[in-house]
Design an enzyme around this catalytic site. Sequence first.
Site, PDB file in Angstrom:
ATOM      1  N   ARG A  81      36.691  35.425  52.086  1.00  0.00           N
ATOM      2  CA  ARG A  81      37.610  36.513  51.688  1.00  0.00           C
ATOM      3  C   ARG A  81      36.842  37.819  51.494  1.00  0.00           C
ATOM      4  O   ARG A  81      37.339  38.891  51.846  1.00  0.00           O
ATOM      5  CB  ARG A  81      38.374  36.125  50.418  1.00  0.00           C
ATOM      6  CG  ARG A  81      39.525  35.161  50.716  1.00  0.00           C
ATOM      7  CD  ARG A  81      39.954  34.359  49.498  1.00  0.00           C
ATOM      8  NE  ARG A  81      40.360  35.182  48.382  1.00  0.00           N
ATOM      9  CZ  ARG A  81      40.329  34.765  47.105  1.00  0.00           C
ATOM     10  NH1 ARG A  81      39.923  33.548  46.819  1.00  0.00           N
ATOM     11  NH2 ARG A  81      40.726  35.561  46.145  1.00  0.00           N
ATOM     12  N   ARG A  95      37.318  32.384  36.679  1.00  0.00           N
ATOM     13  CA  ARG A  95      38.700  32.612  36.240  1.00  0.00           C
ATOM     14  C   ARG A  95      39.545  31.360  36.247  1.00  0.00           C
ATOM     15  O   ARG A  95      40.537  31.280  35.520  1.00  0.00           O
ATOM     16  CB  ARG A  95      39.347  33.760  37.012  1.00  0.00           C
ATOM     17  CG  ARG A  95      39.822  33.464  38.417  1.00  0.00           C
ATOM     18  CD  ARG A  95      40.459  34.718  39.043  1.00  0.00           C
ATOM     19  NE  ARG A  95      40.779  34.534  40.444  1.00  0.00           N
ATOM     20  CZ  ARG A  95      41.175  35.515  41.246  1.00  0.00           C
ATOM     21  NH1 ARG A  95      41.268  36.741  40.802  1.00  0.00           N
ATOM     22  NH2 ARG A  95      41.455  35.268  42.507  1.00  0.00           N
ATOM     23  N   LYS A 152      43.067  43.817  40.810  1.00  0.00           N
ATOM     24  CA  LYS A 152      44.261  44.515  41.294  1.00  0.00           C
ATOM     25  C   LYS A 152      45.512  43.995  40.591  1.00  0.00           C
ATOM     26  O   LYS A 152      46.364  44.770  40.170  1.00  0.00           O
ATOM     27  CB  LYS A 152      44.418  44.337  42.816  1.00  0.00           C
ATOM     28  CG  LYS A 152      43.275  44.902  43.642  1.00  0.00           C
ATOM     29  CD  LYS A 152      43.557  44.817  45.152  1.00  0.00           C
ATOM     30  CE  LYS A 152      43.676  43.403  45.685  1.00  0.00           C
ATOM     31  NZ  LYS A 152      42.396  42.651  45.679  1.00  0.00           N
ATOM     32  N   ARG A 166      46.000  46.085  53.913  1.00  0.00           N
ATOM     33  CA  ARG A 166      44.692  45.438  53.956  1.00  0.00           C
ATOM     34  C   ARG A 166      43.994  45.654  55.289  1.00  0.00           C
ATOM     35  O   ARG A 166      42.876  45.185  55.470  1.00  0.00           O
ATOM     36  CB  ARG A 166      44.893  43.948  53.759  1.00  0.00           C
ATOM     37  CG  ARG A 166      44.260  43.368  52.503  1.00  0.00           C
ATOM     38  CD  ARG A 166      44.680  41.925  52.488  1.00  0.00           C
ATOM     39  NE  ARG A 166      43.988  41.089  51.572  1.00  0.00           N
ATOM     40  CZ  ARG A 166      44.423  40.789  50.346  1.00  0.00           C
ATOM     41  NH1 ARG A 166      45.487  41.375  49.866  1.00  0.00           N
ATOM     42  NH2 ARG A 166      43.764  39.930  49.633  1.00  0.00           N
ATOM     43  N   ARG A 177      43.510  28.406  42.111  1.00  0.00           N
ATOM     44  CA  ARG A 177      44.016  28.770  43.436  1.00  0.00           C
ATOM     45  C   ARG A 177      43.214  28.047  44.490  1.00  0.00           C
ATOM     46  O   ARG A 177      42.001  27.964  44.426  1.00  0.00           O
ATOM     47  CB  ARG A 177      43.912  30.289  43.630  1.00  0.00           C
ATOM     48  CG  ARG A 177      45.230  30.979  43.366  1.00  0.00           C
ATOM     49  CD  ARG A 177      45.080  32.458  43.356  1.00  0.00           C
ATOM     50  NE  ARG A 177      44.539  32.978  44.624  1.00  0.00           N
ATOM     51  CZ  ARG A 177      44.380  34.273  44.845  1.00  0.00           C
ATOM     52  NH1 ARG A 177      44.688  35.148  43.925  1.00  0.00           N
ATOM     53  NH2 ARG A 177      43.894  34.681  46.011  1.00  0.00           N
TER      54      ARG A 177
HETATM   55  P1  ADP Z   1      42.797  38.367  46.670  1.00  0.00           P
HETATM   56  O1  ADP Z   1      42.964  39.856  46.572  1.00  0.00           O
HETATM   57  O2  ADP Z   1      42.360  37.729  45.383  1.00  0.00           O
HETATM   58  O3  ADP Z   1      41.941  37.907  47.836  1.00  0.00           O
HETATM   59  P2  ADP Z   1      45.685  37.965  47.266  1.00  0.00           P
HETATM   60  O4  ADP Z   1      46.463  37.181  46.277  1.00  0.00           O
HETATM   61  O5  ADP Z   1      45.943  39.432  47.352  1.00  0.00           O
HETATM   62  O6  ADP Z   1      44.163  37.650  46.956  1.00  0.00           O
HETATM   63  O7  ADP Z   1      45.879  37.340  48.740  1.00  0.00           O
HETATM   64  C1  ADP Z   1      45.695  35.977  48.996  1.00  0.00           C
HETATM   65  C2  ADP Z   1      45.763  35.726  50.508  1.00  0.00           C
HETATM   66  O8  ADP Z   1      47.053  36.116  51.004  1.00  0.00           O
HETATM   67  C3  ADP Z   1      44.772  36.513  51.361  1.00  0.00           C
HETATM   68  O9  ADP Z   1      43.517  35.876  51.451  1.00  0.00           O
HETATM   69  C4  ADP Z   1      45.501  36.537  52.700  1.00  0.00           C
HETATM   70  O10 ADP Z   1      45.387  35.311  53.387  1.00  0.00           O
HETATM   71  C5  ADP Z   1      46.947  36.711  52.294  1.00  0.00           C
HETATM   72  N1  ADP Z   1      47.352  38.131  52.207  1.00  0.00           N
HETATM   73  C6  ADP Z   1      47.745  38.801  51.092  1.00  0.00           C
HETATM   74  N2  ADP Z   1      48.038  40.077  51.356  1.00  0.00           N
HETATM   75  C7  ADP Z   1      47.836  40.243  52.694  1.00  0.00           C
HETATM   76  C8  ADP Z   1      47.958  41.346  53.590  1.00  0.00           C
HETATM   77  N3  ADP Z   1      48.340  42.557  53.179  1.00  0.00           N
HETATM   78  N4  ADP Z   1      47.658  41.130  54.890  1.00  0.00           N
HETATM   79  C9  ADP Z   1      47.267  39.927  55.341  1.00  0.00           C
HETATM   80  N5  ADP Z   1      47.123  38.847  54.554  1.00  0.00           N
HETATM   81  C10 ADP Z   1      47.403  38.991  53.233  1.00  0.00           C
END
Ligand code: ADP
Length: 185
Positions: A136, A121, A15, A89, A125
Site C-alpha cells: 500500500r 493500531r 485521514k 488517489r 483489517r
Molecule cells: P488506507 O488509506 O489506510 O490505505 P483506505 O481505507 O483508504 O486505506 O483504502 C483501503 C483500500 O481500498 C485501498 O488499499 C484500495 O484497495 C481501496 N481504495 C480506497 N480508495 C480508493 C481509491 N480512491 N481508488 C482506488 N482504490 C481505493
Amino acid sequence: MEPTIALLGPPGSGKGTQAERLRDELGFAWLSTGDLLREARAEGSELGRRAGEDMDRGELVPDDVIVAALEEALAELGDRPVVLDGFPRTVGQAEALECELDAAVLIDVPDDVVAERISGRGQGREDDDPETVRERLRVYHAETEPLVDYYDRRGLLRRVDGARDADAVHADIRRAISPRGGREP
Ligand code: ADP
C-alpha cells in the site's frame, strides 16, 4: 457551492481520524472511499465483488469503478461541505472528479511512522499485515504522491505535518482550510 476538500496522505497518516473530526466539529459530510468499498464488500454487492481482490492485495481498484461509486455517493449528500477521505488517489481520479476542490490537504507522515502506527493500531483489517502495508505504501508513492504536485501547481495544496498528535494536526488543518487558506496575509 459548499466547500469540498480532499485529504491526501499515506495509509496510516490519520485521514480517517481527521475527517471524522471535521465532521463532528465543523459539520462536514465525511466520505471515505475505503469505508465505502468495505461496506460494499460486507453487503456482497457488485462493487464489493469487483473491488475485493485489489483491496486484499493492497492495490488500487480501477479508476472507473471508484469514480462511479464516488460520484453516486456525492450526489446523495446534496449541498453540504464535504471532506473526501481516500479520494482522489490517482491523477486520473482527480481529472475525473466533477466538482472542483477548494483545497487538497496533504497529511505528511514518513514511511517508518506509518509502518509503526499500522502495526500498532490492531484494527484487524485484512490489508494491515506487514507485506500488504508495504505494498500500500509503494502504491501510495507511485500512484498517489504525484497528486501533491498536481494540486500544488493549481494552488490548492495545503501541507500539514501529520507526525504529531491528532489535536495538533486538526488545528493545522482548520487553519489550512480557513478562508485565507493557511497562507500568510
Ligand atoms: P488506507 O488509506 O489506510 O490505505 P483506505 O481505507 O483508504 O486505506 O483504502 C483501503 C483500500 O481500498 C485501498 O488499499 C484500495 O484497495 C481501496 N481504495 C480506497 N480508495 C480508493 C481509491 N480512491 N481508488 C482506488 N482504490 C481505493
